[in-house]
Design an enzyme around this catalytic site. Structure first.
Site, PDB file in Angstrom:
ATOM      1  N   SER A   1       0.822  -1.219   0.000  1.00 42.73           N
ATOM      2  CA  SER A   1       0.000   0.000   0.000  1.00 42.73           C
ATOM      3  C   SER A   1       0.845   1.254   0.000  1.00 42.73           C
ATOM      4  O   SER A   1       0.306   2.360  -0.028  1.00 42.73           O
ATOM      5  CB  SER A   1      -0.893   0.033   1.242  1.00 42.73           C
ATOM      6  OG  SER A   1      -1.584  -1.168   1.368  1.00 42.73           O
TER       7      SER A   1
ATOM      8  N   THR B   1      -1.956   2.954   3.963  1.00 42.58           N
ATOM      9  CA  THR B   1      -1.206   4.204   4.066  1.00 42.58           C
ATOM     10  C   THR B   1      -0.527   4.318   5.415  1.00 42.58           C
ATOM     11  O   THR B   1      -1.139   4.047   6.441  1.00 42.58           O
ATOM     12  CB  THR B   1      -2.226   5.362   3.985  1.00 42.58           C
ATOM     13  OG1 THR B   1      -2.819   5.322   2.710  1.00 42.58           O
ATOM     14  CG2 THR B   1      -1.590   6.700   4.240  1.00 42.58           C
TER      15      THR B   1
ATOM     16  N   THR C   1       1.682   6.920   0.599  1.00 40.89           N
ATOM     17  CA  THR C   1       0.800   5.833   0.141  1.00 40.89           C
ATOM     18  C   THR C   1       0.908   5.622  -1.358  1.00 40.89           C
ATOM     19  O   THR C   1       1.299   6.535  -2.089  1.00 40.89           O
ATOM     20  CB  THR C   1      -0.668   6.182   0.487  1.00 40.89           C
ATOM     21  OG1 THR C   1      -1.509   5.063   0.203  1.00 40.89           O
ATOM     22  CG2 THR C   1      -1.184   7.369  -0.306  1.00 40.89           C
TER      23      THR C   1
ATOM     24  N   ARG D   1      -6.183   9.540 -10.391  1.00 39.14           N
ATOM     25  CA  ARG D   1      -6.829   9.750  -9.089  1.00 39.14           C
ATOM     26  C   ARG D   1      -5.805  10.156  -8.005  1.00 39.14           C
ATOM     27  O   ARG D   1      -4.732   9.585  -7.904  1.00 39.14           O
ATOM     28  CB  ARG D   1      -7.527   8.459  -8.658  1.00 39.14           C
ATOM     29  CG  ARG D   1      -8.306   8.562  -7.344  1.00 39.14           C
ATOM     30  CD  ARG D   1      -7.526   8.004  -6.182  1.00 39.14           C
ATOM     31  NE  ARG D   1      -8.332   7.920  -4.956  1.00 39.14           N
ATOM     32  CZ  ARG D   1      -7.825   7.642  -3.766  1.00 39.14           C
ATOM     33  NH1 ARG D   1      -6.534   7.420  -3.628  1.00 39.14           N
ATOM     34  NH2 ARG D   1      -8.594   7.591  -2.706  1.00 39.14           N
TER      35      ARG D   1
ATOM     36  N   THR E   1      -6.125   7.409   7.359  1.00 41.00           N
ATOM     37  CA  THR E   1      -5.966   6.284   6.446  1.00 41.00           C
ATOM     38  C   THR E   1      -7.359   5.819   6.039  1.00 41.00           C
ATOM     39  O   THR E   1      -8.338   6.094   6.733  1.00 41.00           O
ATOM     40  CB  THR E   1      -5.183   5.133   7.132  1.00 41.00           C
ATOM     41  OG1 THR E   1      -5.029   4.059   6.210  1.00 41.00           O
ATOM     42  CG2 THR E   1      -5.876   4.625   8.368  1.00 41.00           C
ATOM     43  N   GLY E   2      -7.425   5.123   4.919  1.00 42.91           N
ATOM     44  CA  GLY E   2      -8.727   4.608   4.493  1.00 42.91           C
ATOM     45  C   GLY E   2      -9.236   5.307   3.251  1.00 42.91           C
ATOM     46  O   GLY E   2      -8.440   5.816   2.448  1.00 42.91           O
TER      47      GLY E   2
HETATM   48  N1  ASP Z   1      -6.131   7.117   2.154  1.00 41.13           N
HETATM   49  C1  ASP Z   1      -5.501   6.486   1.022  1.00 41.13           C
HETATM   50  C2  ASP Z   1      -6.106   6.999  -0.242  1.00 41.13           C
HETATM   51  O1  ASP Z   1      -7.291   7.221  -0.296  1.00 41.13           O
HETATM   52  C3  ASP Z   1      -5.609   5.008   0.981  1.00 41.13           C
HETATM   53  C4  ASP Z   1      -5.377   4.213   2.212  1.00 41.13           C
HETATM   54  O2  ASP Z   1      -5.237   4.724   3.308  1.00 41.13           O
HETATM   55  O3  ASP Z   1      -5.368   3.001   2.078  1.00 41.13           O
HETATM   56  O4  ASP Z   1      -5.397   7.105  -1.207  1.00 41.13           O
END
Ligand code: ASP
Length: 333
Positions: free
Chosen positions: A91, A193, A211, A221, A244-245
């Site tokens: 990731s 991330t 990330t 994106r 994160t997320g």
């Molecule tokens: N927050 C990150 C993103 O949207 C992804 C992640 O945390 O897994 O790119």
């Protein structure tokens, strides 16, 4: 004068212990922690590092550097670099999962005690996005460089061009293409991330976030991670937060800035993280299908963390120990 100050502090600590002892028996643990935190002398909480997910190597690296007297910005950069170089972490950095066209593109940002910020978005072929972000912050008149421009800048600064798509990530992408169903997986591998916050021995706060973004995202994106206020925000007078997320949801609520502002208004890091998650959930009937996790730290070194779903966790380095702690979460159904 000095002695008077010392006696005042000592007597306050004494009262604190007594108060703490009498209420331990019948006070909920959350309240006890609040009281303990409020009685902690500021300096005792430094240095400290908190990172998203179970990333002991990165967190320890940053923590040890702080113990040796490094600044929080150096510790953040070097700590994040550990995850970027780890091929097993799909990731972040080298070996990250690609976009749907098969390109690994990195997002990263860094912010220092003075409120300076640097970021790279959608950068290909360079492993240490966090270090390029720092160079953007320190060596350019800008704060964000994107895509080819970021890569060109990195190469001009001596960074090596590397193919970031490993065999494992390539294979996973080829398998994904069979169905091409874009559905970001909650808690993928439990270390997405990496977002990291640190306070050094001087009490100064910095943060970083790096990330490869959501796997199989559309080409072009950009997520929350490199965007100031969303994936990361630091105010050295107040504290810091990182995320994160599902980046789109963090972006729409400017989550990290929100958390720092809530702490400015007097909320603890924990309360602020919980409110930021509630903002997302209350706007979103779809919240069961995505994860967001926040971590925060305030000027006293108190920490908070909270997520929508179970299995988010944080790594904390403090008093020469690195611990992985599960986070409390919203969706208990
Ligand atoms: N927050 C990150 C993103 O949207 C992804 C992640 O945390 O897994 O790119």
């Amino acid at each position: 004068m000095k002695r008077r100050k010392f006696l005042k502090r000592a007597s306050l600590t004494g009262i604190g212990v007594a108060v703490g002892t009498t209420i331990l028996a019948n006070t909920p643990s959350k309240k006890i922690n609040e009281i303990k935190n409020s009685l902690t002398k500021t300096k005792e909480n430094f240095p400290i590092v908190i990172s998203t997910w179970d990333v002991p190597n990165a967190t320890k690296k940053a923590g040890l550097l702080l113990e040796e007297g490094s600044s929080s910005i150096d510790a953040i950069e070097k700590g994040c670099m550990v995850e970027e170089a780890d091929l097993n972490n799909q990731s972040v950095g080298n070996g990250g999962r690609p976009d749907r066209d098969g390109h690994v593109t990195l997002d990263a940002c860094i912010m220092d005690k003075s409120g300076n910020y640097g970021s790279v978005v959608y950068m290909k072929n360079i492993i240490h996005a966090i270090s390029v972000a720092r160079k953007v912050m320190e060596d350019t008149p800008h704060v964000i460089l994107a895509g080819k421009g970021a890569e060109k800048f990195a190469i001009s600064k001596g960074f090596k061009k590397t193919n970031l798509l490993t065999e494992a990530s390539k294979k996973a992408w080829e398998d994904w293409k069979k169905e091409s169903n874009y559905k970001p997986i909650i808690n993928i591998e439990n270390h997405d991330t990496i977002g990291m916050l640190a306070i050094d021995k001087n009490g100064d706060i910095s943060g970083g976030c790096t990330t490869s973004g959501l796997a199989y995202k559309m080409a072009g994106r950009v997520g929350d991670s490199p965007i100031i206020g969303s994936g990361l925000f630091i105010d050295n007078k107040i504290g810091g937060a990182t995320a994160t997320g599902m980046g789109e949801e963090v972006l729409k609520t400017v989550g990290s800035f929100l958390i720092v502002e809530l702490m400015r208004q007097g909320k603890t890091p924990q309360e602020a993280c919980e409110e930021a998650i509630h903002r997302i959930v209350s706007k979103n009937d779809n919240y069961k299908n995505f994860q967001v996790g926040y971590i925060a730290i305030n000027k006293k070194g108190e920490t908070g963390y909270y997520s929508i779903h179970e299995y988010f966790s944080v790594s904390i380095y403090k008093d020469s120990n690195c611990t992985n702690v599960p986070s409390d979460f919203y969706n208990k159904n």
